[in-house]
Design an enzyme around this catalytic site. Structure first.
Site, PDB file in Angstrom:
ATOM      1  N   GLU A 151       0.799  -1.226   0.000  1.00  0.00           N
ATOM      2  CA  GLU A 151       0.000   0.000   0.000  1.00  0.00           C
ATOM      3  C   GLU A 151       0.836   1.283   0.000  1.00  0.00           C
ATOM      4  O   GLU A 151       0.612   2.196   0.787  1.00  0.00           O
ATOM      5  CB  GLU A 151      -0.975  -0.016   1.187  1.00  0.00           C
ATOM      6  CG  GLU A 151      -1.902  -1.225   1.146  1.00  0.00           C
ATOM      7  CD  GLU A 151      -2.777  -1.364   2.388  1.00  0.00           C
ATOM      8  OE1 GLU A 151      -2.741  -0.468   3.253  1.00  0.00           O
ATOM      9  OE2 GLU A 151      -3.481  -2.382   2.498  1.00  0.00           O
ATOM     10  N   GLU A 258      -6.174 -10.959  -0.943  1.00  0.00           N
ATOM     11  CA  GLU A 258      -6.958 -10.718   0.274  1.00  0.00           C
ATOM     12  C   GLU A 258      -8.457 -10.677  -0.067  1.00  0.00           C
ATOM     13  O   GLU A 258      -9.143  -9.700   0.197  1.00  0.00           O
ATOM     14  CB  GLU A 258      -6.527  -9.410   0.943  1.00  0.00           C
ATOM     15  CG  GLU A 258      -5.030  -9.361   1.258  1.00  0.00           C
ATOM     16  CD  GLU A 258      -4.604  -8.082   1.957  1.00  0.00           C
ATOM     17  OE1 GLU A 258      -5.446  -7.426   2.608  1.00  0.00           O
ATOM     18  OE2 GLU A 258      -3.408  -7.743   1.852  1.00  0.00           O
TER      19      GLU A 258
END
Length: 356
Positions: A151, A258
């Site tokens: 991220e 995820e």
């Protein structure tokens, strides 16, 4: 005699369960199917048996992240991560590592000196190197793929990199260095950049630009992790296909890292639950979730030549990271197994046509 019959019945039930096909079997010609777990999950016979029936890959949900595994400069908390790695090793499961560099769960000491002042670039990079060598080095023979940097791209349209402390102190260089350190520490591991909201066209193009620049510099990056935190109200098929085509064009490995499908609209900020929000998995939610899972896996299967792993983020609706997040007091139902660990109606619709 009665006890013997009960014992034989339990043995037969256990054998039948062990022989029942799971996701790993249905997708054996496509990709490994994984699940994110905590050490506690593996202590439950009921849940660990479900894992072994359905999955052939594990990811540590939290215990390999920077803060949990390296809470102090001179202390590593190996126990919880070791437990998951040992479970994978004992049962012949693949092991993905998550994550070597992430701003959100990096411990405060990483960025400050003994007086509490912010460290300089060289100090931070050396700490990052030592951390990656310790963690990736310890699990070198067990972890086949790492989410190296997590991220790093900003969600803001006008901003390229997330203004984390890593970026403020080191600039974008920390990203390349993290991959270089990981490759040195675990030369046989596949190395991924991992992010969410990867289908947003603006963010997608920033991710692609960053990866292209890293590769042009010779940085050892092997793939992109598409987190797949989706919603029944979110991603449409056209945008998903467009994004998969763009990522596939890079020629890198793609992992869905995820995966879950929230039954609520996506939100960024934390808030309290509203009175009109149901605390139940309604028939309407179920129907929408079934169709969203169906669509997602139609596209995922279509890109089987590029996607080499799919991982669900948690095992069942019994306990999910989306419970109480971002809305305090709200239960979510994002997975393929319900609170009794039974397959939901979305389960069969994701399977390859030849398996349905």
């Amino acid at each position: 005699m009665k006890k013997q019959l009960i014992h034989l019945f339990l043995m037969a039930a256990t054998l039948a369960s062990a022989q029942e096909k799971g996701l790993k079997d249905y997708f054996k010609d496509y990709f490994p199917v994984g699940v994110a777990v905590s050490p506690r999950l593996l202590e439950s016979a009921e849940e660990s048996n479900l894992i072994l029936r359905e999955f052939n890959s594990l990811t540590a949900e939290n215990v390999m992240k920077m803060g949990p595994i390296h809470p102090k400069p001179d202390a590593y908390n190996w126990g919880p991560a070791d437990k998951i790695v040992q479970f994978a090793r004992t049962n012949g499961l693949l092991m993905r590592g998550h994550t070597l560099c992430w701003h959100s769960q990096a411990p405060n000491w990483f960025f400050t000196d003994s007086l509490g002042k912010q460290v300089d670039k060289n100090t931070l990079l050396e700490r990052l190197r030592a951390h990656i060598f310790a963690v990736a080095g310890r699990y070198q023979s067990d972890v086949y793929a790492w989410d190296v940097v997590n991220e790093a791209i900003s969600d803001a349209e006008e901003e390229f990199y997330r203004p984390s402390l890593f970026y403020q102190i080191c600039g974008e260089e920390y990203i390349a260095k993290a991959f270089e350190f990981a490759h040195e520490a675990a030369p046989d591991a596949l190395l991924f950049y991992n992010d969410y909201n990867t289908e947003n066209p603006v963010k997608r193009e920033k991710i692609i630009k960053m990866v292209q620049e890293l590769r042009a510099k010779g940085v050892p990056i092997h793939g992109i992790g598409l987190q797949g935190h989706w919603s029944i109200y979110g991603l449409g098929k056209e945008r998903f296909l467009e994004s998969m085509a763009r990522y596939a064009s890079l020629g890198l490995k793609l992992h869905i890292t995820e995966l879950d499908v929230s039954v609520y609209p996506s939100e960024n900020g934390r808030r309290e639950k509203r009175p009109d929000e149901p605390d139940a998995f309604t028939p309407e939610m179920e129907a929408q979730q079934i169709e969203q899972y169906r669509m997602l896996f139609e596209v995922i299967r279509q890109y089987r030549d590029h996607i080499s792993s799919v991982t669900f983020w948690n095992l069942s609706d019994r306990s999910s990271w989306l419970d109480n997040f971002p809305v305090r007091g709200r239960k979510n139902y994002p997975l393929l197994f319900d609170q009794q660990l039974q397959r939901k109606k979305a389960y069969p619709v994701i399977l390859p046509a030849e398996q349905q």
